[in-house]
Write a protein that holds these residues in place. Structure first.
Motif, short mmCIF file in Angstrom:
data_model
loop_
_atom_site.label_atom_id
_atom_site.label_comp_id
_atom_site.label_asym_id
_atom_site.label_seq_id
_atom_site.Cartn_x
_atom_site.Cartn_y
_atom_site.Cartn_z
N CYS A 141 34.58 31.97 6.99
CA CYS A 141 35.03 31.72 5.62
C CYS A 141 34.67 32.93 4.76
O CYS A 141 33.51 33.36 4.76
CB CYS A 141 34.36 30.47 5.09
SG CYS A 141 34.63 30.25 3.32
N GLU A 143 34.32 33.06 1.69
CA GLU A 143 33.47 32.64 0.57
C GLU A 143 32.02 32.45 1.00
O GLU A 143 31.12 33.07 0.47
CB GLU A 143 33.99 31.31 -0.02
CG GLU A 143 35.38 31.40 -0.59
CD GLU A 143 35.40 32.03 -1.99
OE1 GLU A 143 34.58 31.62 -2.82
OE2 GLU A 143 36.23 32.95 -2.20
N CYS A 144 31.82 31.56 1.98
CA CYS A 144 30.43 31.21 2.34
C CYS A 144 30.00 31.83 3.66
O CYS A 144 28.83 31.77 4.02
CB CYS A 144 30.27 29.70 2.39
SG CYS A 144 31.14 28.93 3.77
N SER A 146 30.59 30.86 6.64
CA SER A 146 30.35 29.96 7.77
C SER A 146 31.48 30.10 8.80
O SER A 146 32.60 30.49 8.48
CB SER A 146 30.22 28.52 7.30
OG SER A 146 31.40 28.12 6.67
N CYS A 153 33.77 24.02 5.92
CA CYS A 153 33.19 24.17 4.59
C CYS A 153 34.21 23.73 3.55
O CYS A 153 35.39 23.55 3.86
CB CYS A 153 32.75 25.61 4.35
SG CYS A 153 34.12 26.77 4.25
N CYS A 155 34.95 25.36 0.71
CA CYS A 155 35.34 26.44 -0.20
C CYS A 155 36.83 26.37 -0.51
O CYS A 155 37.64 26.14 0.38
CB CYS A 155 35.02 27.80 0.42
SG CYS A 155 33.27 28.00 0.76
ZN ZN Z 1 33.26 28.44 3.02
#
Ligand code: ZN
Ligand code: ZN
Length: 173
Positions: A141, A143-144, A146, A153, A155
């Motif tokens: 991801c 964004e995060c 993961s 997630c 996101c």
């Molecule tokens: Zn994420």
């Protein structure tokens, strides 16, 4: 195990060939981690040495370009190399090799041919620019960070990328 005595071929007429079934494991090569080859190759006596050709199944250690996990990749190696003889097998006279001859592709004065460098070079060429641990790897991801193969997630950016649209649809029941 990756070395072959080709004296019998060099003593034969030009065009004499031999099929070999290879099934070898060896210490992992530095760049690719390649440590096995399997398949059939051909050695053929050509004017100045031996032409090696064939396709081998092999392996490499890779890092997935999407999820960054290490994985073992199955590779097909295309071998197509000419090995030049260091000496004339009949007269024992050293051959006049071109200055730019790669020493890894010279058949030594014991008439031994070493496939290691051919395997190393073809493995490097065979590894894709962006290897994937599996064709549908979901990647990380943005964004995060993961691993989307393992974590779903929440996101929002997941929905914006058109590549993920169908996946998002599947996951947001
Ligand atoms: Zn994420
Ligand atoms: Zn992956």
């Amino acid at each position: 195990m990756m070395q072959f005595n080709v004296a019998h071929l060099l003593k034969g007429t030009v065009g004499t060939s031999q099929q070999l079934t290879l099934d070898a494991t060896f210490a992992p090569l530095e760049e690719t981690g390649t440590n096995r080859v399997q398949g059939r190759i051909q050695f053929m006596h050509v004017n100045d040495g031996i032409w090696v050709s064939g396709v081998l199944d092999s392996n490499a250690d890779c890092t997935c370009s999407r999820c960054l996990r290490g994985f073992s990749l199955t590779l097909q190696l295309q071998l197509d190399e000419i090995y030049l003889s260091a000496v004339d097998i009949i007269t024992g006279v050293p051959s006049l090799l071109p200055d730019d001859t790669d020493p890894n592709f010279i058949i030594d004065d014991h008439h031994t041919l070493d496939l290691t460098e051919a395997v190393r070079q073809s493995a490097i060429v065979a590894i894709p620019m962006k290897p994937l641990c599996r064709p549908d790897c979901a990647g990380l991801c943005p964004e995060c960070g993961s691993d989307r193969n393992q974590v779903h997630c929440t996101c929002q950016s997941a929905g914006r990328d058109p590549r993920w649209a169908s996946l998002t649809k599947l996951l947001s029941f």
